[in-house]
Design an enzyme around this catalytic site. Sequence first.
Site, mmCIF file in Angstrom:
data_model
loop_
_atom_site.group_PDB
_atom_site.id
_atom_site.type_symbol
_atom_site.label_atom_id
_atom_site.label_comp_id
_atom_site.label_asym_id
_atom_site.label_seq_id
_atom_site.Cartn_x
_atom_site.Cartn_y
_atom_site.Cartn_z
ATOM 1 C CG PHE A 266 -75.267 33.914 -25.020
ATOM 2 C CD1 PHE A 266 -74.637 33.112 -24.084
ATOM 3 C CD2 PHE A 266 -75.688 33.346 -26.223
ATOM 4 C CE1 PHE A 266 -74.446 31.775 -24.318
ATOM 5 C CE2 PHE A 266 -75.483 32.000 -26.466
ATOM 6 C CZ PHE A 266 -74.860 31.216 -25.507
ATOM 7 C CB SER B 44 -74.992 22.930 -25.969
ATOM 8 O OG SER B 44 -76.333 22.597 -26.251
ATOM 9 C CE LYS B 45 -78.055 30.968 -28.614
ATOM 10 N NZ LYS B 45 -77.483 31.791 -29.668
ATOM 11 N NE ARG B 46 -77.848 22.200 -30.758
ATOM 12 C CZ ARG B 46 -77.549 20.980 -30.328
ATOM 13 N NH1 ARG B 46 -78.487 20.107 -30.047
ATOM 14 N NH2 ARG B 46 -76.296 20.615 -30.175
ATOM 15 N NE ARG B 47 -76.830 19.209 -24.390
ATOM 16 C CZ ARG B 47 -75.814 18.936 -25.195
ATOM 17 N NH1 ARG B 47 -76.011 18.210 -26.258
ATOM 18 N NH2 ARG B 47 -74.605 19.375 -24.918
#
Length: 465
Positions: free
Chosen positions: A14, A243-246
């Site tokens: 993205f 980060s994408k996760r957090r």
Amino acid sequence: MMIRTRFAPSPTGFLHIGGVRTALFSWAYARKHGGSFVLRIEDTDLERSTPESVQAILDGMHWVGLDYDEGPFYQTQRFDRYKEVIQQLLASGHAYYCYCSKEELDALRTEQEARGEKPRYDRRWRPEAGKTLPAVPEGIQPVVRFKTPLDGVVAWDDLVKGRIEIANGELDDLIIARPDGSPTYNFCVVVDDWDMNITHVIRGDDHVNNTPRQINILQALGAPLPHYAHLPMILNADGQKMSKRRDAVSVVDYAAQGILPEALLNYLARLGWGHGDDEFFNMTQFVEWFSLEAVSPSPSRFDREKFLWVNQQHMKAADNSRLAQLIAPQLAERGLNTAAPDLATVVALVKERARDLNELAQQCDYFYQRRQPTAEEVAKHFDDAARARILAFGQTLASLTEWNSEAIHALFKPFCAEQGIKMGQLGMPLRVAVCGSTQTPSVDAVLALIGREEVLKRIEESCAA
Ligand code: GLU
């Protein structure tokens, strides 16, 4: 000198907000100096690049409103040019074929590691005066390596980080073309920056390590060196890399959170750059104020509270019809018909209370449909006595000849006096009866907008039971 900057994202996911900040600073630098801003899609990594990611970049740039003067250029459309330059470097003796097989390189690495050395190519195919090269093996497609100078240092005055020097001894003879002839990343960047006459390379500081390699290649080509400005990272509130996760890292996430694009740009501009105490500004001001000298070399943290405050300021400043247009789809999705009252007028009344567009949409809902009040609101403000009182007030309302907030307001005092109650004992139950919520702006203004017929109907339905 005509200033030329570029934003050169790799379309492998993205559009990251760190990327947007890089684009913003490159864009602002070009705009400030009357230069050009170029968009270049670095899609040479065929395995990781996708058309969806390219589209996400184009959509994201469009959404935030960073307009480019040239491009998008695609590296995959420039392979012939890269191959031509590789031939040029081979011909001038700045590059050479290396026929090492993968097994040989693995063996070399194992030996070096066993000796406790840093693994690196031992330059066995590098031509030197008086050196005999190995015999060219059969059936191996060579790579092309760049002949990195053996001594000296590469130095540049980074416009953000100050002087940086890296010894050539630290650098490998990097591969610029793979066995199939395709050019590698650092090489394409160099050729592009050269061909596109980029004067200022403004990019994330994760590219500092690439810079000496790129400078060496530019020098071998006799190309002018651009200025470099490496921007520090954006960290999350805990000081970790976003980060994408957090964290919300994609531009699309911010759109979904109801953030205005101008607010995102405003806040990103403040991450690592400042102009006195100014927190709320528009892009015209930013371009006017921007300078690379004022960019901080250390990472900055994303502060969500501050960010939402900035968004709120932009919502306050935004045109109400535009805000109405932005939230109309989600109200429609909830089955609300926003034909009347006029949504832009509703927005004007409630927008102070919202920090993002989603909250704004919520603040508008009871103008179109009564909410279900919470048990607490009912217990506190809506007992039998209160309902009877609001029914009585409804009759007073029904007798109004003119329906506007002043006329409604004028009823409050005499009604409270007659009933022997305080204003809150009318206002709160009236809100619950008509809006289904105590959290509303001035109740006369709210009633005026909802309209006489609807107000009386809601009072009837909620109080008569
Ligand atoms: N394509 C690189 C990236 O997305 C940027 C390269 C550059 O700006 O030189 O990180």
